[in-house]
Design a protein around this motif. Sequence first.
Motif, short mmCIF file in Angstrom:
data_model
loop_
_atom_site.label_atom_id
_atom_site.label_comp_id
_atom_site.label_asym_id
_atom_site.label_seq_id
_atom_site.Cartn_x
_atom_site.Cartn_y
_atom_site.Cartn_z
N VAL A 161 0.39 -1.19 -0.11
CA VAL A 161 0.27 0.03 0.03
C VAL A 161 0.70 1.13 0.39
N ASP A 162 1.52 1.73 -1.26
CA ASP A 162 1.91 2.70 -1.24
C ASP A 162 1.23 4.13 -2.44
N PHE A 163 0.95 4.72 -1.80
CA PHE A 163 0.23 6.21 -3.46
C PHE A 163 1.53 6.79 -3.65
N ARG A 164 2.94 6.78 -3.30
CA ARG A 164 3.69 7.38 -4.51
C ARG A 164 3.94 7.58 -5.96
N SER A 165 3.77 6.16 -6.56
CA SER A 165 3.45 6.10 -7.58
C SER A 165 2.67 6.60 -8.50
N PHE A 166 1.55 7.18 -7.92
CA PHE A 166 0.36 8.39 -9.08
C PHE A 166 0.47 9.05 -8.65
N LYS A 167 0.99 9.98 -9.25
CA LYS A 167 0.69 11.43 -9.77
C LYS A 167 0.29 12.57 -10.21
N SER A 168 -1.42 11.65 -10.11
CA SER A 168 -2.06 13.42 -10.93
C SER A 168 -3.44 12.50 -9.83
N VAL A 169 -4.15 13.69 -8.88
CA VAL A 169 -5.03 13.12 -8.45
C VAL A 169 -7.05 13.45 -8.70
N ALA A 170 -6.63 13.71 -10.48
CA ALA A 170 -7.69 14.71 -11.08
C ALA A 170 -8.50 13.21 -11.63
N ASN A 171 -9.93 13.31 -10.87
CA ASN A 171 -10.60 11.91 -11.44
C ASN A 171 -10.27 10.45 -10.03
N THR A 172 -9.49 10.70 -9.12
CA THR A 172 -9.26 9.70 -8.74
C THR A 172 -9.75 10.09 -7.76
N TYR A 173 -10.15 8.03 -7.85
CA TYR A 173 -10.80 7.49 -6.27
C TYR A 173 -10.29 6.28 -5.41
N ILE A 174 -10.33 6.40 -3.93
CA ILE A 174 -9.48 5.90 -3.79
C ILE A 174 -10.73 4.68 -2.21
N ILE A 175 -11.04 3.68 -2.79
CA ILE A 175 -11.98 2.53 -1.90
C ILE A 175 -10.76 1.38 -1.60
N VAL A 176 -10.82 1.75 0.16
CA VAL A 176 -10.43 0.70 1.53
C VAL A 176 -10.99 -0.66 1.81
N THR A 177 -11.08 -1.44 1.49
CA THR A 177 -11.87 -2.47 1.71
C THR A 177 -11.07 -3.87 2.34
N THR A 178 -10.48 -3.04 3.21
CA THR A 178 -9.23 -4.51 3.99
C THR A 178 -9.33 -5.16 4.58
N GLN A 179 -11.31 -5.24 5.19
CA GLN A 179 -11.60 -6.02 6.02
C GLN A 179 -10.38 -6.33 7.23
N GLY A 180 -10.69 -5.52 8.44
CA GLY A 180 -9.75 -6.24 8.86
C GLY A 180 -8.09 -7.04 8.76
N GLU A 181 -7.55 -6.38 7.78
CA GLU A 181 -6.04 -6.33 7.29
C GLU A 181 -5.72 -4.96 7.38
N ASP A 182 -5.06 -4.55 8.26
CA ASP A 182 -4.31 -3.41 8.18
C ASP A 182 -4.92 -2.40 8.02
N ASP A 183 -6.51 -2.04 8.68
CA ASP A 183 -7.23 -1.62 8.27
C ASP A 183 -6.88 0.30 8.49
N GLU A 184 -6.44 0.64 9.81
CA GLU A 184 -6.12 2.01 10.02
C GLU A 184 -4.77 2.23 9.74
N LEU A 185 -4.43 1.60 9.25
CA LEU A 185 -2.80 2.27 8.10
C LEU A 185 -3.40 2.89 7.19
N SER A 186 -3.95 1.33 5.98
CA SER A 186 -4.39 2.08 5.18
C SER A 186 -5.24 3.42 4.35
N VAL A 187 -6.52 3.40 6.05
CA VAL A 187 -7.26 4.51 5.69
C VAL A 187 -6.60 6.10 5.43
#
Length: 336
Positions: A161-187
């Motif tokens: 889970v590393d967002f640094r390779s994503f360079k554009s914010v335009a039209n970007t959506y993030i959905i965290v669906t870890t369901q108990g696996e590193d929920d806090e860190l991912s969010v």
Amino acid sequence: MFNEIALKIEEHLAKGSNFAIAQVIDRIAPSSGKVGDKALVLDTGELIGWIGGGCVRGIVIKEALDVIKSKRYRRVRISPEGGTRETANYKEYVMSCQSKGTLEVMIEPVIPQPELIIVGKSNIARKLSLLAAAADFKVSVLASDADVQMFPTAYEVKDVVDFRSFKSVANTYIIVTTQGEDDELSVRKALQTAVKYVGFVASAKKAEDIKAYLADQGISAKRIAQLRSPVGLDINAKLASEVAISILAEVIDHFRNGNAADTMPVHTKDKVSEDLFTPAEDKFAEDYYINPVCNVPVSKKNPKHIVEFQGEQVYFCCDGCKVSFENDPSKYVKTE
């Protein structure tokens, strides 16, 4: 010039950037812009090409930015007599330049399909990836031990889970669906980007626990309030596929209602990395000045005139605005 614009269009389409194309469709001489002249306007306010100088340039940049945000085309008429007609797709301005010509410009948005970043490898994540890819989203998946066999339709699968390779914010959506696996860190990592829409698949109770954790981690209350959890339209979903449908439907609704082009400001209190999705608004504010006479943006790098007033520099797009300001500065700015 056309070849340059065509190459720029290809370049920014490849980046997934939002932009607008402006073209002169009518003209009454004298004016420097001619019928057929066109330009590309980026969401940073940068204009590439030619549609005219002076106030025309500033007006087109201003309207193009609104077109990108609304995702609707607009015809703009700039003439000495001006006018008051205005609809969602048409607007009139006064030509304040001394040339006193008339131009009509068509401005059209170019909005690439949105990008969906799914964090997690749960069953809901897999169903959401399939559905989003079928809806022509560019889907990326971030999850430990994830592979292309789990997500065969995803554009990209990463096992961290590393967002640094994503360079554009335009039209970007993030959905965290870890369901108990590193929920806090991912969010937390998702909220530390400038992406406006971050959703977390969880119950209302789990969502409240996560928000308390985020507050303890120094994430601002404003940013925490923007976390969408529970996420998805309320369609009484039970199965993983139904939950995925409800999430994708909410994302599409958000995108089509003209919200996706907006980006979150980077909150310094949230310890946001500077290289993670820096909003275009920051660069626009840095490079452009709002002309107090006609209220259109003026490039600080290439203004027609600069006037020193009360210890500050005031930028103008044309002779007419400068003269109007100098005749009565108090009409346009508060004097001490």
